[in-house]
Motif scaffolding. Structure first.
Motif, PDB file in Angstrom:
ATOM      1  N   PRO A  78       0.745  47.944 -20.114  1.00  0.00           N
ATOM      2  CA  PRO A  78      -0.564  47.270 -20.174  1.00  0.00           C
ATOM      3  C   PRO A  78      -1.638  48.167 -20.802  1.00  0.00           C
ATOM      4  N   LEU A  79      -2.372  47.567 -21.723  1.00  0.00           N
ATOM      5  CA  LEU A  79      -3.500  48.232 -22.405  1.00  0.00           C
ATOM      6  C   LEU A  79      -3.086  49.577 -23.021  1.00  0.00           C
ATOM      7  N   SER A  80      -1.902  49.612 -23.581  1.00  0.00           N
ATOM      8  CA  SER A  80      -1.393  50.848 -24.182  1.00  0.00           C
ATOM      9  C   SER A  80      -2.006  51.138 -25.533  1.00  0.00           C
ATOM     10  N   GLY A  81      -2.607  50.143 -26.154  1.00  0.00           N
ATOM     11  CA  GLY A  81      -3.179  50.322 -27.482  1.00  0.00           C
ATOM     12  C   GLY A  81      -2.357  49.699 -28.574  1.00  0.00           C
ATOM     13  N   LEU A  82      -1.141  49.210 -28.269  1.00  0.00           N
ATOM     14  CA  LEU A  82      -0.298  48.544 -29.259  1.00  0.00           C
ATOM     15  C   LEU A  82       0.012  47.139 -28.732  1.00  0.00           C
ATOM     16  N   TYR A  83      -0.331  46.092 -29.498  1.00  0.00           N
ATOM     17  CA  TYR A  83      -0.269  44.727 -29.003  1.00  0.00           C
ATOM     18  C   TYR A  83       0.341  43.799 -30.060  1.00  0.00           C
ATOM     19  N   TRP A  84       0.821  42.650 -29.560  1.00  0.00           N
ATOM     20  CA  TRP A  84       1.202  41.563 -30.460  1.00  0.00           C
ATOM     21  C   TRP A  84       0.898  40.237 -29.793  1.00  0.00           C
ATOM     22  N   GLN A  85       0.666  39.243 -30.615  1.00  0.00           N
ATOM     23  CA  GLN A  85       0.487  37.881 -30.121  1.00  0.00           C
ATOM     24  C   GLN A  85       0.907  36.901 -31.218  1.00  0.00           C
ATOM     25  N   VAL A  86       1.424  35.746 -30.734  1.00  0.00           N
ATOM     26  CA  VAL A  86       1.927  34.716 -31.649  1.00  0.00           C
ATOM     27  C   VAL A  86       1.345  33.374 -31.212  1.00  0.00           C
ATOM     28  N   GLY A  87       0.922  32.540 -32.156  1.00  0.00           N
ATOM     29  CA  GLY A  87       0.402  31.190 -31.858  1.00  0.00           C
ATOM     30  C   GLY A  87       0.776  30.226 -32.954  1.00  0.00           C
ATOM     31  N   ASP A  88       0.987  28.954 -32.579  1.00  0.00           N
ATOM     32  CA  ASP A  88       1.296  27.955 -33.608  1.00  0.00           C
ATOM     33  C   ASP A  88       0.146  26.979 -33.729  1.00  0.00           C
ATOM     34  N   ASP A  89       0.342  25.990 -34.593  1.00  0.00           N
ATOM     35  CA  ASP A  89      -0.749  25.041 -34.837  1.00  0.00           C
ATOM     36  C   ASP A  89      -0.832  23.962 -33.767  1.00  0.00           C
ATOM     37  N   HIS A  90       0.065  24.039 -32.743  1.00  0.00           N
ATOM     38  CA  HIS A  90      -0.019  23.088 -31.633  1.00  0.00           C
ATOM     39  C   HIS A  90      -0.664  23.708 -30.395  1.00  0.00           C
ATOM     40  N   GLY A  91      -1.178  24.910 -30.510  1.00  0.00           N
ATOM     41  CA  GLY A  91      -1.865  25.554 -29.404  1.00  0.00           C
ATOM     42  C   GLY A  91      -0.988  26.432 -28.545  1.00  0.00           C
ATOM     43  N   GLN A  92       0.328  26.532 -28.862  1.00  0.00           N
ATOM     44  CA  GLN A  92       1.189  27.409 -28.097  1.00  0.00           C
ATOM     45  C   GLN A  92       0.917  28.874 -28.490  1.00  0.00           C
ATOM     46  N   SER A  93       1.140  29.800 -27.534  1.00  0.00           N
ATOM     47  CA  SER A  93       0.932  31.217 -27.844  1.00  0.00           C
ATOM     48  C   SER A  93       1.823  32.087 -26.968  1.00  0.00           C
ATOM     49  N   LEU A  94       2.189  33.225 -27.520  1.00  0.00           N
ATOM     50  CA  LEU A  94       2.913  34.265 -26.795  1.00  0.00           C
ATOM     51  C   LEU A  94       2.174  35.589 -27.008  1.00  0.00           C
ATOM     52  N   ARG A  95       2.195  36.441 -25.970  1.00  0.00           N
ATOM     53  CA  ARG A  95       1.506  37.731 -26.073  1.00  0.00           C
ATOM     54  C   ARG A  95       2.389  38.824 -25.495  1.00  0.00           C
ATOM     55  N   SER A  96       2.137  40.032 -25.955  1.00  0.00           N
ATOM     56  CA  SER A  96       2.856  41.186 -25.402  1.00  0.00           C
ATOM     57  C   SER A  96       2.287  41.507 -24.024  1.00  0.00           C
ATOM     58  N   ARG A  97       3.101  42.171 -23.199  1.00  0.00           N
ATOM     59  CA  ARG A  97       2.650  42.554 -21.868  1.00  0.00           C
ATOM     60  C   ARG A  97       1.487  43.530 -21.943  1.00  0.00           C
ATOM     61  N   SER A  98       1.430  44.287 -23.035  1.00  0.00           N
ATOM     62  CA  SER A  98       0.355  45.277 -23.166  1.00  0.00           C
ATOM     63  C   SER A  98      -1.023  44.624 -23.255  1.00  0.00           C
ATOM     64  N   LEU A  99      -1.078  43.343 -23.695  1.00  0.00           N
ATOM     65  CA  LEU A  99      -2.364  42.653 -23.742  1.00  0.00           C
ATOM     66  C   LEU A  99      -2.846  42.238 -22.362  1.00  0.00           C
ATOM     67  N   TRP A 100      -1.909  42.157 -21.401  1.00  0.00           N
ATOM     68  CA  TRP A 100      -2.209  41.727 -20.032  1.00  0.00           C
ATOM     69  C   TRP A 100      -2.862  40.345 -20.058  1.00  0.00           C
ATOM     70  N   ASP A 101      -4.099  40.192 -19.655  1.00  0.00           N
ATOM     71  CA  ASP A 101      -4.727  38.874 -19.669  1.00  0.00           C
ATOM     72  C   ASP A 101      -5.758  38.753 -20.782  1.00  0.00           C
ATOM     73  N   SER A 102      -5.668  39.618 -21.772  1.00  0.00           N
ATOM     74  CA  SER A 102      -6.635  39.600 -22.883  1.00  0.00           C
ATOM     75  C   SER A 102      -6.018  38.905 -24.085  1.00  0.00           C
ATOM     76  N   VAL A 103      -6.884  38.575 -25.011  1.00  0.00           N
ATOM     77  CA  VAL A 103      -6.471  37.933 -26.266  1.00  0.00           C
ATOM     78  C   VAL A 103      -7.171  38.640 -27.415  1.00  0.00           C
ATOM     79  N   ILE A 104      -6.428  38.862 -28.487  1.00  0.00           N
ATOM     80  CA  ILE A 104      -7.029  39.453 -29.699  1.00  0.00           C
ATOM     81  C   ILE A 104      -7.807  38.366 -30.407  1.00  0.00           C
ATOM     82  N   GLU A 105      -9.086  38.628 -30.644  1.00  0.00           N
ATOM     83  CA  GLU A 105      -9.944  37.643 -31.312  1.00  0.00           C
ATOM     84  C   GLU A 105      -9.745  37.756 -32.815  1.00  0.00           C
ATOM     85  N   LEU A 106      -8.910  36.845 -33.348  1.00  0.00           N
ATOM     86  CA  LEU A 106      -8.617  36.844 -34.774  1.00  0.00           C
ATOM     87  C   LEU A 106      -9.663  36.041 -35.531  1.00  0.00           C
TER      88      LEU A 106
END
Length: 471
Positions: A78-106
């Motif tokens: 968690p909060l290690s400084g290295l993150y990933w997240q995936v989202g599609d055009d239907h609103g689905q998303s996946l995130r790395s555990r390192s993001l915890w409950d945060s989201v990268i504001e793209l």
């Protein structure tokens, strides 16, 4: 070093230039290093992004799934400084555990399929992160689904690496600056060495050891040497002309003075004794002035002519004593020549005779019965002393004035003036003090051998630095 020192200016200028150059180079190296770390970070993100693309899929129900966990363990921290997240055009998303409950504001930009974008964004806890993202199309139950992949890393890594690099670099630059400053000091010393040689050459000219500056100098200094040598030539010629004119004038006055003396003798024979005595006194004073100018004209060229001169003292003293013993005043005193047989001094023989002749003659004139010529055991010098009445300490300063006499035995009061003129030409000095015999003690010595007296009193020895000129 003095404030107006050329060496100080060159060294200070060199050190300032080195500091400016090292500061600019250090700043440029830090910027280059930071860019290098940023490029490395971007390349790492591209590798992570490719791994993420290979491990994301869409199941038959159209949900995004992670088929395999990514290799780097920081994604699970968690909060290690290295993150990933995936989202599609239907609103689905996946995130790395390192993001915890945060989201990268793209940013709300549209990505071309298969094109990778890199930009900065806001990450967990307000971190500034570098994001690499790409959009691709996946098939879910025969239907195309656009999926947006993003991998991000905290930019604090770049700042930390840059700070550490800057710290290490500053230590290296300080050491380099010290080495360059030392090299500058050595370089300036080597560069100014010809000027030191010129100073020594001028000192040799003043001391009479040589006549010209050496011509074997660097090209940049050679014009100065040539000009100085030309100036010395011009001065030598002018001095020679001046000496010649002074000698011609003095010799020209000899004949009128001889005629004046003859006229005084005829007046004395006629009974005009007072007038004859006055004329003889004036003639004697003028003669002493002429003798002084002749001595000055002779000594100026010889002392600075560049040739080494020396004289053996004892035979010369014996010759002077033999001459003075035949005079009425010299016949009444006993001369003690206690000078060492092998003593030599760096004065021309005729000039030394002029000095000792005046000093011994003065001593014989004022002595009660003994005149002693010896040397000082503590330093190279010659001493002439008598057993006369001497001079009161309060009168020593007065007797050193030009033309001053404390007795009425005749003369123009220029004996010591001639002595001092000769000694000045050879950088010698004259001291007057109380003799152990009871009279006056006159000491001549090289200026470098005369001890310094910070606060001489009237009862102490009076040095010739007060321009001693007396009878």
């Amino acid at each position: 070093m003095r404030r107006n020192s050329l060496r100080l200016r060159l060294v200070a200028g060199g050190i300032v230039a080195i500091m400016i150059a090292l500061a600019i180079a250090g700043g440029a190296l830090v910027v280059v290093f930071e860019r290098h770390v940023s490029r490395t970070l971007a390349q790492d993100l591209d590798v992570h992004l490719k791994q993420l693309l290979a491990n994301i899929d869409v199941d038959p129900q159209g949900k995004l799934v992670l088929t395999h966990a990514l290799v780097d363990p920081r994604f699970a921290d968690p909060l290690s400084g290295l993150y990933w997240q995936v989202g599609d055009d239907h609103g689905q998303s996946l995130r790395s555990r390192s993001l915890w409950d945060s989201v990268i504001e793209l940013p709300a930009d549209r990505l071309s399929l298969g094109e990778t974008h890199q930009h900065e964004a806001s990450g967990p806890g307000g971190q500034r992160v570098l994001v690499a993202e790409r959009a691709i199309t996946l098939s879910a139950d025969g239907k195309p689904v656009t999926v947006r992949f993003a991998v991000a890393e905290d930019l604090a890594r770049v700042s930390e690496a840059s700070s550490a690099f800057a710290k290490d670099l500053s230590i290296a630059l300080v050491l380099l600056g010290c080495v360059l400053a030392l090299a500058t000091w050595i370089q300036v010393g080597v560069g100014l060495r010809p000027l030191v040689a010129l100073r020594c050459g001028v000192a040799d000219i003043r001391a009479g050891r040589t006549r010209y500056l050496p011509s074997s100098v660097p090209t940049e200094v050679r014009p100065l040497v040539e000009e100085v040598n030309a100036l010395i030539d011009g001065q030598e010629h002018e001095i020679e002309r001046s000496r010649g004119r002074a000698a011609d004038l003095a010799h020209g006055l000899k004949t009128p003075l001889a005629a004046l003396a003859a006229d005084a003798s005829r007046l004395r024979e006629r009974g005009e004794r007072d007038i004859a005595r006055d004329i003889e006194a004036v003639g004697e004073a003028m003669g002493r002035h002429v003798d002084r100018e002749l001595a000055r004209a002779r000594v100026r060229g010889r002392a600075r002519g560049g040739s080494a001169t020396s004289a053996t003292v004892k035979p010369l003293v014996g010759s002077i004593v033999a001459t003075l013993s035949r005079t009425p005043e010299g016949a009444k005193v006993r001369f003690e020549n206690r000078v060492a047989n092998d003593l030599c001094v760096s004065l021309d023989r005729s000039d030394l005779a002029e000095v000792l002749g005046n000093l011994i003659e003065n001593a014989a004139r004022h002595a009660a019965g003994c005149v002693r010529i010896t040397t000082d055991e503590n330093r190279p010098s010659l001493v002439v002393e008598d057993d006369g009445d001497g001079i009161e300490p309060a009168q020593l300063l007065r007797v050193l004035e030009r033309g001053t006499r404390l007795d009425e035995r005749g003369g123009a009061g220029l004996g010591l003036a001639i002595v001092q003129d000769v000694l000045d030409a050879y950088e010698w000095e004259l001291e007057l003090s109380k003799s152990r015999l009871g009279g006056l003690k006159a000491t001549i010595a090289p200026r470098s051998a005369v001890p310094k007296r910070p606060n001489p009193s009237a009862k102490e020895t009076v040095a010739s630095s007060i321009s001693p000129q007396r009878a």
